[in-house]
Design an enzyme around this catalytic site. Structure first.
Site, PDB file in Angstrom:
ATOM      1  N   HIS A 146      -6.484   4.998   9.390  1.00 44.58           N
ATOM      2  CA  HIS A 146      -5.176   4.641   9.666  1.00 44.58           C
ATOM      3  C   HIS A 146      -4.289   5.566  10.333  1.00 44.58           C
ATOM      4  O   HIS A 146      -3.171   5.097  10.273  1.00 44.58           O
ATOM      5  CB  HIS A 146      -4.867   3.829   8.425  1.00 44.58           C
ATOM      6  CG  HIS A 146      -5.772   2.536   8.089  1.00 44.58           C
ATOM      7  ND1 HIS A 146      -5.774   1.883   7.022  1.00 44.58           N
ATOM      8  CD2 HIS A 146      -6.713   1.871   8.959  1.00 44.58           C
ATOM      9  CE1 HIS A 146      -6.463   0.810   7.146  1.00 44.58           C
ATOM     10  NE2 HIS A 146      -7.207   0.837   8.302  1.00 44.58           N
ATOM     11  N   CYS A 164      11.321   8.066  23.534  1.00 42.93           N
ATOM     12  CA  CYS A 164      10.191   8.755  24.307  1.00 42.93           C
ATOM     13  C   CYS A 164      10.836   9.698  25.242  1.00 42.93           C
ATOM     14  O   CYS A 164      11.673   9.051  26.064  1.00 42.93           O
ATOM     15  CB  CYS A 164       9.329   7.858  24.662  1.00 42.93           C
ATOM     16  SG  CYS A 164       7.992   8.224  25.798  1.00 42.93           S
ATOM     17  N   PRO A 195      -9.688   0.675 -11.350  1.00 42.89           N
ATOM     18  CA  PRO A 195      -9.112  -0.030 -12.717  1.00 42.89           C
ATOM     19  C   PRO A 195      -9.471  -1.380 -12.749  1.00 42.89           C
ATOM     20  O   PRO A 195      -9.423  -1.933 -13.697  1.00 42.89           O
ATOM     21  CB  PRO A 195      -7.801   0.639 -13.004  1.00 42.89           C
ATOM     22  CG  PRO A 195      -7.350   1.130 -11.584  1.00 42.89           C
ATOM     23  CD  PRO A 195      -8.489   1.221 -10.665  1.00 42.89           C
ATOM     24  N   ASN A 230      -5.943   5.897   3.887  1.00 46.67           N
ATOM     25  CA  ASN A 230      -4.747   6.337   3.706  1.00 46.67           C
ATOM     26  C   ASN A 230      -4.297   7.280   4.662  1.00 46.67           C
ATOM     27  O   ASN A 230      -4.938   7.976   5.482  1.00 46.67           O
ATOM     28  CB  ASN A 230      -4.709   7.500   2.295  1.00 46.67           C
ATOM     29  CG  ASN A 230      -5.226   6.396   1.004  1.00 46.67           C
ATOM     30  OD1 ASN A 230      -5.060   5.411   1.038  1.00 46.67           O
ATOM     31  ND2 ASN A 230      -5.477   7.361   0.022  1.00 46.67           N
ATOM     32  N   ASP A 234      -1.638   9.683   3.879  1.00 46.13           N
ATOM     33  CA  ASP A 234      -0.828  10.684   3.357  1.00 46.13           C
ATOM     34  C   ASP A 234      -1.343  11.934   3.413  1.00 46.13           C
ATOM     35  O   ASP A 234      -0.589  13.073   3.026  1.00 46.13           O
ATOM     36  CB  ASP A 234      -0.900  10.124   1.738  1.00 46.13           C
ATOM     37  CG  ASP A 234      -1.973  10.035   1.105  1.00 46.13           C
ATOM     38  OD1 ASP A 234      -2.857  10.685   1.577  1.00 46.13           O
ATOM     39  OD2 ASP A 234      -2.157   9.239  -0.048  1.00 46.13           O
ATOM     40  N   CYS A 274       9.326   7.818  28.869  1.00 42.40           N
ATOM     41  CA  CYS A 274       9.777   6.397  29.528  1.00 42.40           C
ATOM     42  C   CYS A 274      11.112   5.897  28.762  1.00 42.40           C
ATOM     43  O   CYS A 274      11.352   4.815  28.959  1.00 42.40           O
ATOM     44  CB  CYS A 274       8.489   5.320  29.166  1.00 42.40           C
ATOM     45  SG  CYS A 274       8.510   4.724  27.451  1.00 42.40           S
TER      46      CYS A 274
HETATM   47  P1  NAD Z   1      -4.099  -1.601  -1.789  1.00 44.76           P
HETATM   48  O1  NAD Z   1      -2.682  -1.001  -2.221  1.00 44.76           O
HETATM   49  O2  NAD Z   1      -4.435  -3.019  -1.236  1.00 44.76           O
HETATM   50  O3  NAD Z   1      -5.190  -1.615  -3.150  1.00 44.76           O
HETATM   51  C1  NAD Z   1      -5.015  -0.299  -3.882  1.00 44.76           C
HETATM   52  C2  NAD Z   1      -6.151  -0.417  -4.792  1.00 44.76           C
HETATM   53  O4  NAD Z   1      -6.075   0.789  -5.738  1.00 44.76           O
HETATM   54  C3  NAD Z   1      -6.465  -1.556  -5.609  1.00 44.76           C
HETATM   55  O5  NAD Z   1      -7.593  -2.207  -5.612  1.00 44.76           O
HETATM   56  C4  NAD Z   1      -5.822  -1.056  -7.207  1.00 44.76           C
HETATM   57  O6  NAD Z   1      -6.468  -1.786  -8.083  1.00 44.76           O
HETATM   58  C5  NAD Z   1      -6.498   0.312  -7.162  1.00 44.76           C
HETATM   59  N1  NAD Z   1      -5.806   1.373  -7.917  1.00 44.76           N
HETATM   60  C6  NAD Z   1      -4.370   1.410  -8.373  1.00 44.76           C
HETATM   61  N2  NAD Z   1      -4.144   2.313  -9.130  1.00 44.76           N
HETATM   62  C7  NAD Z   1      -5.404   3.119  -8.960  1.00 44.76           C
HETATM   63  C8  NAD Z   1      -5.876   4.510  -9.614  1.00 44.76           C
HETATM   64  N3  NAD Z   1      -4.818   5.010 -10.342  1.00 44.76           N
HETATM   65  N4  NAD Z   1      -6.846   5.021  -9.492  1.00 44.76           N
HETATM   66  C9  NAD Z   1      -7.933   3.985  -8.569  1.00 44.76           C
HETATM   67  N5  NAD Z   1      -7.570   2.864  -8.102  1.00 44.76           N
HETATM   68  C10 NAD Z   1      -6.373   2.324  -8.305  1.00 44.76           C
HETATM   69  O7  NAD Z   1      -4.550  -0.462  -0.819  1.00 44.76           O
HETATM   70  P2  NAD Z   1      -5.518  -0.356   0.216  1.00 44.76           P
HETATM   71  O8  NAD Z   1      -6.908  -1.234  -0.178  1.00 44.76           O
HETATM   72  O9  NAD Z   1      -5.855   1.211   0.296  1.00 44.76           O
HETATM   73  O10 NAD Z   1      -4.869  -1.009   1.594  1.00 44.76           O
HETATM   74  C11 NAD Z   1      -3.534  -0.758   1.965  1.00 44.76           C
HETATM   75  C12 NAD Z   1      -3.301  -0.244   3.315  1.00 44.76           C
HETATM   76  O11 NAD Z   1      -2.102   0.445   3.157  1.00 44.76           O
HETATM   77  C13 NAD Z   1      -4.174   0.858   3.592  1.00 44.76           C
HETATM   78  O12 NAD Z   1      -4.785   0.576   4.501  1.00 44.76           O
HETATM   79  C14 NAD Z   1      -3.311   2.021   3.732  1.00 44.76           C
HETATM   80  O13 NAD Z   1      -3.300   2.448   5.397  1.00 44.76           O
HETATM   81  C15 NAD Z   1      -1.734   1.847   3.335  1.00 44.76           C
HETATM   82  N6  NAD Z   1      -1.171   2.481   2.459  1.00 44.76           N
HETATM   83  C16 NAD Z   1      -1.374   3.940   2.326  1.00 44.76           C
HETATM   84  C17 NAD Z   1      -0.797   4.628   1.295  1.00 44.76           C
HETATM   85  C18 NAD Z   1      -1.404   6.129   1.317  1.00 44.76           C
HETATM   86  O14 NAD Z   1      -1.412   6.827   2.270  1.00 44.76           O
HETATM   87  N7  NAD Z   1      -1.174   6.883   0.011  1.00 44.76           N
HETATM   88  C19 NAD Z   1      -0.287   4.079   0.344  1.00 44.76           C
HETATM   89  C20 NAD Z   1       0.016   2.677   0.449  1.00 44.76           C
HETATM   90  C21 NAD Z   1      -0.584   2.003   1.494  1.00 44.76           C
HETATM   91 ZN    ZN Z   2       6.970   6.110  26.215  1.00 49.02          ZN
END
Ligand code: NAD
Ligand code: ZN
Length: 249
Positions: free
Chosen positions: A119, A148, A215, A102, A104, A151
């Protein structure tokens, strides 16, 4: 919730727990996952398609605006019961490493002290052309992308996009933690994004206990010793309350 007594014993015996989280752990903080995005409020954008170098090169304003919107969502989000329980786990277990996909910042906001953000973090910026860092964005309404200072290239969010490489040093560190922790808790990740998704496999291959909390069914179910189905904000606190009934809030 039915928590196997074997898992409770494994948690209580652990001196190092690695936690590997994805977008699902923040879902209950109001931040949509990319999967939700395809059916929900992002139905008109492909979040994954916008998170690429190709998209930024084609239309930097479109990608920047979308990230500004995402920053606005994240700015309002607060850690949920899962983030808080993971931070409190440090009172129960000697060493806790949180490895997250994440961007966030909610694990650190909850109080976790060892967080590997594979990430990156949504608030940082880096030049698309020369890769030098620039000032972070603290105003999700600011128009951009800014230029930037070195550059005059375009600034972009300092996060890892699809098709980009992770920091090798960070990933090596995460790999070491995954292989040496007694238990790995995998929480809220669909496990489709490599190479981060390989960490639970590496943990399992190294003989570690793997627990998958989600879930829905995911590819990690096959390698997990224990699968707990449910929302992170419910399951994670319940799991720790079962393992440490005297300590957990
Ligand atoms: P994904 O969106 O591919 O998958 C999310 C997973 O969370 C699913 O398996 C789903 O079943 C599960 N899920 C949904 N609700 C849930 C809950 N309440 N409790 C537990 N699990 C739950 O996400 P990913 O695999 O993390 O990959 C997506 C990429 O996108 C990441 O690499 C990330 O960098 C980025 N991303 C980040 C954020 C964030 O920072 N909050 C949000 C969206 C995407
Ligand atoms: Zn630059």
């Amino acid at each position: 919730m039915n928590i196997p007594s074997e898992l409770i014993a494994q948690l209580r015996a652990a001196s190092h727990i690695a936690v590997f989280t994805g977008a699902g752990v923040s879902a209950e903080s109001g931040i949509p996952t990319f999967r939700d995005a395809q059916t929900g409020i992002w139905a008109n954008h492909s979040a994954a398609e916008l998170s690429t170098r190709i998209a930024f090169r084609a239309d930097p304003h479109r990608v920047w605006d979308w990230y500004q919107w995402f920053r606005g969502v994240m700015q309002k989000a607060r850690p949920n019961a899962a983030h808080l329980a993971l931070a409190a786990l440090e009172n129960m277990v000697e060493h806790v490493t949180v490895i997250t996909q994440n961007i966030d910042g909610l694990h650190a906001a909850a109080g976790s002290t060892e967080v590997l953000e594979l990430h990156g973090n949504i608030w940082g910026n880096v030049c698309f052309a020369c890769r030098r860092p620039g000032p972070a964005t603290d105003d999700p309404k600011a128009n951009g992308p800014p230029k930037c200072l070195h550059c005059r290239g375009r600034m972009r969010p300092d996060v890892v996009w699809f098709g980009e490489l992770l920091s090798q040093k960070l990933f090596d560190h995460a790999t070491r933690m995954a292989k040496t922790a007694d238990v790995m808790l995998v929480i809220g990740t669909s496990s489709l994004v490599e190479p981060a998704a390989s960490l639970p496999r590496l943990a399992r291959a190294a003989g570690r206990i793997v627990v998958n909390i989600n879930p829905e069914a995911t590819a990690h179910d096959a390698i997990a010793h224990h699968v707990l189905r449910g929302a992170a904000a419910v399951v994670v606190p319940a799991l720790f309350a079962a393992a440490w009934p005297d300590r957990a809030a």
